[in-house]
Design a protein around this motif. Structure first.
Motif, mmCIF file in Angstrom:
data_model
loop_
_atom_site.group_PDB
_atom_site.id
_atom_site.type_symbol
_atom_site.label_atom_id
_atom_site.label_comp_id
_atom_site.label_asym_id
_atom_site.label_seq_id
_atom_site.Cartn_x
_atom_site.Cartn_y
_atom_site.Cartn_z
ATOM 1 N N ASN A 105 -9.822 -2.896 -3.694
ATOM 2 C CA ASN A 105 -10.913 -3.836 -3.921
ATOM 3 C C ASN A 105 -10.524 -5.012 -4.813
ATOM 4 O O ASN A 105 -10.862 -6.157 -4.519
ATOM 5 C CB ASN A 105 -12.110 -3.100 -4.524
ATOM 6 N N ARG A 106 -9.805 -4.755 -5.924
ATOM 7 C CA ARG A 106 -9.528 -5.845 -6.857
ATOM 8 C C ARG A 106 -8.129 -5.827 -7.473
ATOM 9 O O ARG A 106 -7.853 -6.582 -8.407
ATOM 10 C CB ARG A 106 -10.576 -5.906 -7.948
ATOM 11 N N GLY A 107 -7.261 -5.001 -6.941
ATOM 12 C CA GLY A 107 -5.899 -4.933 -7.459
ATOM 13 C C GLY A 107 -5.069 -6.151 -7.090
ATOM 14 O O GLY A 107 -5.377 -6.886 -6.155
ATOM 15 N N ILE A 108 -3.994 -6.349 -7.825
ATOM 16 C CA ILE A 108 -3.120 -7.500 -7.608
ATOM 17 C C ILE A 108 -2.250 -7.241 -6.384
ATOM 18 O O ILE A 108 -1.527 -6.256 -6.324
ATOM 19 C CB ILE A 108 -2.258 -7.766 -8.857
ATOM 20 N N ARG A 109 -2.339 -8.137 -5.404
ATOM 21 C CA ARG A 109 -1.590 -8.003 -4.154
ATOM 22 C C ARG A 109 -0.338 -8.861 -4.134
ATOM 23 O O ARG A 109 0.691 -8.479 -3.609
ATOM 24 C CB ARG A 109 -2.459 -8.390 -2.956
ATOM 25 N N ILE A 110 -0.457 -10.092 -4.677
ATOM 26 C CA ILE A 110 0.667 -11.025 -4.683
ATOM 27 C C ILE A 110 0.705 -11.699 -6.048
ATOM 28 O O ILE A 110 -0.334 -12.048 -6.614
ATOM 29 C CB ILE A 110 0.511 -12.107 -3.583
ATOM 30 N N ILE A 111 1.917 -11.895 -6.571
ATOM 31 C CA ILE A 111 2.117 -12.622 -7.821
ATOM 32 C C ILE A 111 3.099 -13.746 -7.528
ATOM 33 O O ILE A 111 4.167 -13.515 -6.965
ATOM 34 C CB ILE A 111 2.692 -11.722 -8.929
ATOM 35 N N GLU A 112 2.725 -14.962 -7.912
ATOM 36 C CA GLU A 112 3.628 -16.101 -7.800
ATOM 37 C C GLU A 112 3.830 -16.691 -9.188
ATOM 38 O O GLU A 112 2.873 -16.841 -9.947
ATOM 39 C CB GLU A 112 3.047 -17.176 -6.878
ATOM 40 N N LYS A 123 0.848 -1.198 0.000
ATOM 41 C CA LYS A 123 0.000 0.000 0.000
ATOM 42 C C LYS A 123 0.882 1.247 0.000
ATOM 43 O O LYS A 123 0.557 2.242 -0.634
ATOM 44 C CB LYS A 123 -0.881 0.031 1.246
ATOM 45 N N LYS A 124 1.992 1.166 0.718
ATOM 46 C CA LYS A 124 2.910 2.301 0.823
ATOM 47 C C LYS A 124 3.469 2.703 -0.545
ATOM 48 O O LYS A 124 3.513 3.877 -0.870
ATOM 49 C CB LYS A 124 4.053 1.947 1.783
ATOM 50 N N HIS A 125 3.843 1.704 -1.358
ATOM 51 C CA HIS A 125 4.355 2.009 -2.701
ATOM 52 C C HIS A 125 3.292 2.698 -3.551
ATOM 53 O O HIS A 125 3.563 3.687 -4.227
ATOM 54 C CB HIS A 125 4.832 0.737 -3.404
ATOM 55 N N LEU A 126 2.062 2.163 -3.521
ATOM 56 C CA LEU A 126 0.988 2.744 -4.330
ATOM 57 C C LEU A 126 0.648 4.154 -3.860
ATOM 58 O O LEU A 126 0.467 5.063 -4.677
ATOM 59 C CB LEU A 126 -0.252 1.851 -4.316
ATOM 60 N N ARG A 182 -5.785 -11.276 -5.645
ATOM 61 C CA ARG A 182 -6.392 -9.966 -5.896
ATOM 62 C C ARG A 182 -7.243 -9.489 -4.730
ATOM 63 O O ARG A 182 -7.961 -10.263 -4.109
ATOM 64 C CB ARG A 182 -7.281 -10.023 -7.137
ATOM 65 N N GLY A 183 -7.193 -8.173 -4.496
ATOM 66 C CA GLY A 183 -8.068 -7.513 -3.539
ATOM 67 C C GLY A 183 -7.778 -7.848 -2.090
ATOM 68 O O GLY A 183 -6.850 -8.577 -1.766
ATOM 69 N N LYS A 184 -8.605 -7.267 -1.214
ATOM 70 C CA LYS A 184 -8.447 -7.473 0.229
ATOM 71 C C LYS A 184 -8.559 -8.941 0.616
ATOM 72 O O LYS A 184 -7.866 -9.416 1.511
ATOM 73 C CB LYS A 184 -9.518 -6.683 0.995
ATOM 74 N N ASN A 185 -9.439 -9.669 -0.056
ATOM 75 C CA ASN A 185 -9.665 -11.083 0.266
ATOM 76 C C ASN A 185 -8.663 -12.011 -0.406
ATOM 77 O O ASN A 185 -8.734 -13.220 -0.225
ATOM 78 C CB ASN A 185 -11.083 -11.497 -0.112
ATOM 79 N N LYS A 186 -7.793 -11.439 -1.219
ATOM 80 C CA LYS A 186 -6.770 -12.210 -1.945
ATOM 81 C C LYS A 186 -7.385 -13.348 -2.759
ATOM 82 O O LYS A 186 -6.966 -14.498 -2.676
ATOM 83 C CB LYS A 186 -5.688 -12.693 -0.993
ATOM 84 N N THR A 187 -8.384 -12.993 -3.551
ATOM 85 C CA THR A 187 -9.023 -13.947 -4.451
ATOM 86 C C THR A 187 -7.973 -14.477 -5.426
ATOM 87 O O THR A 187 -7.219 -13.714 -6.025
ATOM 88 C CB THR A 187 -10.157 -13.253 -5.231
ATOM 89 N N ILE A 188 -7.933 -15.785 -5.593
ATOM 90 C CA ILE A 188 -6.898 -16.428 -6.413
ATOM 91 C C ILE A 188 -7.326 -16.504 -7.872
ATOM 92 O O ILE A 188 -8.446 -16.895 -8.191
ATOM 93 C CB ILE A 188 -6.593 -17.843 -5.882
ATOM 94 N N GLN A 189 -6.404 -16.139 -8.753
ATOM 95 C CA GLN A 189 -6.585 -16.305 -10.196
ATOM 96 C C GLN A 189 -5.360 -17.059 -10.704
ATOM 97 O O GLN A 189 -4.237 -16.562 -10.602
ATOM 98 C CB GLN A 189 -6.701 -14.949 -10.894
ATOM 99 N N SER A 190 -5.573 -18.241 -11.234
ATOM 100 C CA SER A 190 -4.471 -19.058 -11.747
ATOM 101 C C SER A 190 -4.421 -18.991 -13.260
ATOM 102 O O SER A 190 -5.458 -19.079 -13.926
ATOM 103 C CB SER A 190 -4.633 -20.516 -11.313
#
Length: 159
Positions: free
Chosen positions: A66-73, A13-16, A83-91
């Motif tokens: 709400n829907r931004g990318i938080r982690i990329i593996e 969040k700090k970077h953004l 993605r988002g606060k709930n860290k919804t997974i997209q593979s």
């Protein structure tokens, strides 16, 4: 990539917020410069311009929340996005990726992962994308980590 190797990058969040505040400061400076050069612009117009800029940057931050990318593996099989606060997974499986477009726009690095579509470059400086895609900007990520991310994505890029 080694079979056991998994690269992981996490947004901040700090970077953004730093990028958005920098954008506001630069925008205010440019609006002030415009006001000084073109005297027909008024202080009221400057205030409206600053308000629009702040609203835009705030909306950008809230959308990311709400829907931004938080982690990329990334591993040899593909990419996993959280993605988002709930860290919804997209593979994304490696075989779904038809192209990876990496470019710089002003001082931002942007990666577009094309899924089943293609990159169309009708003229110099113009890039269009056909089909489903995922766009990742470096705004919320550490610069050094994002550089490594780009190198790992290049290893996944189909040729």
């Amino acid at each position: 990539m080694n079979h056991q190797e998994k690269f992981r990058i996490q947004a901040s969040k700090k970077h953004l917020l730093t990028v958005n505040l920098g954008g506001i400061i630069l925008g205010v400076f440019l609006l002030l410069l415009l006001l000084m050069v073109r005297h027909r612009y008024t202080l009221g117009l400057l205030i409206v311009g600053i308000g629009i800029l702040i609203i835009y940057m705030l909306a950008d931050y809230l959308i990311w929340q709400n829907r931004g990318i938080r982690i990329i593996e990334i591993d040899q099989d593909g990419i996993t996005l959280y993605r988002g606060k709930n860290k919804t997974i997209q593979s994304i499986q490696r075989n779904q990726i038809t192209d990876i477009n990496i470019f710089k726009k002003l001082n931002r690095r942007i990666v577009t992962i094309i899924l089943g579509g293609e990159v169309i470059k009708p003229a110099a400086g113009i890039t269009l994308f056909k089909g489903e895609r995922i766009r990742i900007a470096d705004d919320a990520f550490d610069d050094n980590d994002f550089t490594v991310l780009i190198e790992k994505l290049k290893q996944l890029k189909p040729y």
